[in-house]
Design a protein around this motif. Structure first.
Motif, PDB file in Angstrom:
ATOM      1  N   GLU A 135       0.845  -1.201   0.013  1.00  0.00           N
ATOM      2  CA  GLU A 135       0.031  -0.005  -0.024  1.00  0.00           C
ATOM      3  C   GLU A 135       0.820   1.192  -0.066  1.00  0.00           C
ATOM      4  N   ARG A 136       2.008   1.407   0.768  1.00  0.00           N
ATOM      5  CA  ARG A 136       2.953   2.391   0.734  1.00  0.00           C
ATOM      6  C   ARG A 136       3.414   2.589  -0.643  1.00  0.00           C
ATOM      7  N   THR A 137       3.955   1.503  -1.086  1.00  0.00           N
ATOM      8  CA  THR A 137       4.516   1.746  -2.475  1.00  0.00           C
ATOM      9  C   THR A 137       3.364   2.566  -3.417  1.00  0.00           C
ATOM     10  N   LEU A 138       2.381   1.901  -3.437  1.00  0.00           N
ATOM     11  CA  LEU A 138       1.229   2.713  -4.376  1.00  0.00           C
ATOM     12  C   LEU A 138       0.893   3.829  -4.109  1.00  0.00           C
ATOM     13  N   THR A 139       0.976   4.445  -3.189  1.00  0.00           N
ATOM     14  CA  THR A 139       0.719   5.647  -2.630  1.00  0.00           C
ATOM     15  C   THR A 139       1.940   6.815  -2.568  1.00  0.00           C
ATOM     16  N   ASP A 140       3.009   6.297  -2.797  1.00  0.00           N
ATOM     17  CA  ASP A 140       4.275   7.059  -2.822  1.00  0.00           C
ATOM     18  C   ASP A 140       4.860   7.383  -3.988  1.00  0.00           C
ATOM     19  N   PRO A 141       4.923   8.690  -4.522  1.00  0.00           N
ATOM     20  CA  PRO A 141       5.281   8.979  -5.952  1.00  0.00           C
ATOM     21  C   PRO A 141       6.667   8.709  -6.019  1.00  0.00           C
ATOM     22  N   ALA A 176      -0.719   5.818  -8.288  1.00  0.00           N
ATOM     23  CA  ALA A 176      -0.610   4.264  -8.608  1.00  0.00           C
ATOM     24  C   ALA A 176      -0.665   4.140 -10.152  1.00  0.00           C
ATOM     25  N   ASP A 177      -1.385   4.953 -11.151  1.00  0.00           N
ATOM     26  CA  ASP A 177      -1.219   5.022 -12.325  1.00  0.00           C
ATOM     27  C   ASP A 177       0.220   5.160 -13.056  1.00  0.00           C
ATOM     28  N   ARG A 178       0.869   6.091 -12.348  1.00  0.00           N
ATOM     29  CA  ARG A 178       2.099   6.341 -12.751  1.00  0.00           C
ATOM     30  C   ARG A 178       3.036   5.074 -12.560  1.00  0.00           C
ATOM     31  N   HIS A 179       3.025   4.518 -11.269  1.00  0.00           N
ATOM     32  CA  HIS A 179       3.717   3.187 -10.951  1.00  0.00           C
ATOM     33  C   HIS A 179       3.238   2.077 -12.274  1.00  0.00           C
ATOM     34  N   LEU A 180       1.954   2.115 -12.631  1.00  0.00           N
ATOM     35  CA  LEU A 180       1.680   0.923 -13.734  1.00  0.00           C
ATOM     36  C   LEU A 180       2.364   1.368 -14.978  1.00  0.00           C
ATOM     37  N   ALA A 181       2.393   2.421 -15.293  1.00  0.00           N
ATOM     38  CA  ALA A 181       3.132   2.884 -16.406  1.00  0.00           C
ATOM     39  C   ALA A 181       4.588   2.518 -16.294  1.00  0.00           C
TER      40      ALA A 181
END
Length: 255
Positions: A135-141, A176-181
């Motif tokens: 969760e922290r990973t997905l919310t951290d820019p 989270a979308d940026r992490h997905l890209a």
């Protein structure tokens, strides 16, 4: 109050991760390697270092911690992971664990130790750590460890991909979308060759198929709204084609 670029729930996610790490320290306090544990002094380390692993709650130097978690030939793997777990987990989340090939190597340490069969309080503490870190990973820019590496670790540690992908679905914010890209950019060449982008001890083909199907369902709309380039969107589309149709497609990247 959040920092620039953070999602509104980033602070809560950090508090959750901090609490999960504190819980690991509390639950595994006093743990030691098995009294009969042994290893090759020629390849692993000396007798004094092994003896240190049989003393509870003593901080290990980074080199000893590295050699301990990377060794695959411990006889009592569960006891060894319990011994190093609080320090190991903190080092993981700080980005100080640098496997030679990929962070799935660290996930396999959890898998080999059979943590899901540990006593309920211990297993729950490990599960909460993995959930909180994801969760922290997905919310951290700008997380210390990229999302695609954390996903590989959690999938290998738990033996399943589904809950971690469901969590990604639930996080619909731009971070989270940026992490997905970033993840798709990292994975695309392997997936387009029908290969899983990390090594696994589990069903490699089933895991690859699950990841590709999930990306086909969820990635295009999210990446389009994120402003991803058309080439990246086409490469996701190619995952839904058979090999021959992929190769004949004008957007085949020609790996």
């Amino acid at each position: 109050m959040t920092h620039p670029g953070q999602t509104p729930d980033a602070t809560g996610a950090q508090h959750r991760l901090t609490a999960a790490l504190d819980r690991l320290t509390a639950v595994f306090r006093g743990m030691t390697a098995h009294p009969d544990e042994d290893n090759c002094t020629c390849h692993w380390g000396g007798a004094e270092e092994l003896a240190l692993l049989k003393v509870p709650d003593v901080e290990l130097d980074p080199d000893l911690l590295k050699r301990t978690w990377q060794a695959v030939d411990w006889t009592y793997k569960a006891a060894m992971l319990r011994r190093i777990l609080p320090q190991f987990a903190t080092a993981l989340t700080d980005g100080r664990i640098k496997p030679l090939f990929g962070l799935e190597e660290a996930g396999l340490v959890f898998h080999r130790a059979g943590w899901q069969q540990w006593p309920a309080e211990q297993a729950a503490a490990v599960r909460e750590f993995l959930d909180a870190w994801w969760e922290r990973t997905l919310t951290d820019p700008d997380p210390s460890v990229p999302s695609y590496q954390v996903l590989a670790l959690t999938a290998e540690a738990s033996g399943t991909l589904a809950p971690w992908l469901r969590a990604w679905e639930a996080h619909t914010h731009p971070t989270a979308d940026r992490h997905l890209a970033q993840a798709v950019d990292q994975w695309e060449s392997e997936l387009l060759r029908d290969e899983l982008p990390w090594d696994t001890w589990h069903d490699k083909e089933a895991t690859r198929a699950e990841l590709a199907a999930w990306l086909l369902r969820h990635a295009p709309a999210r990446l389009r709204s994120h402003g991803a380039p058309d080439d990246l969107l086409h490469r996701i589309r190619l995952l839904g084609l058979t090999e021959s149709d992929r190769w004949d497609d004008p957007h085949w990247p020609g790996f």
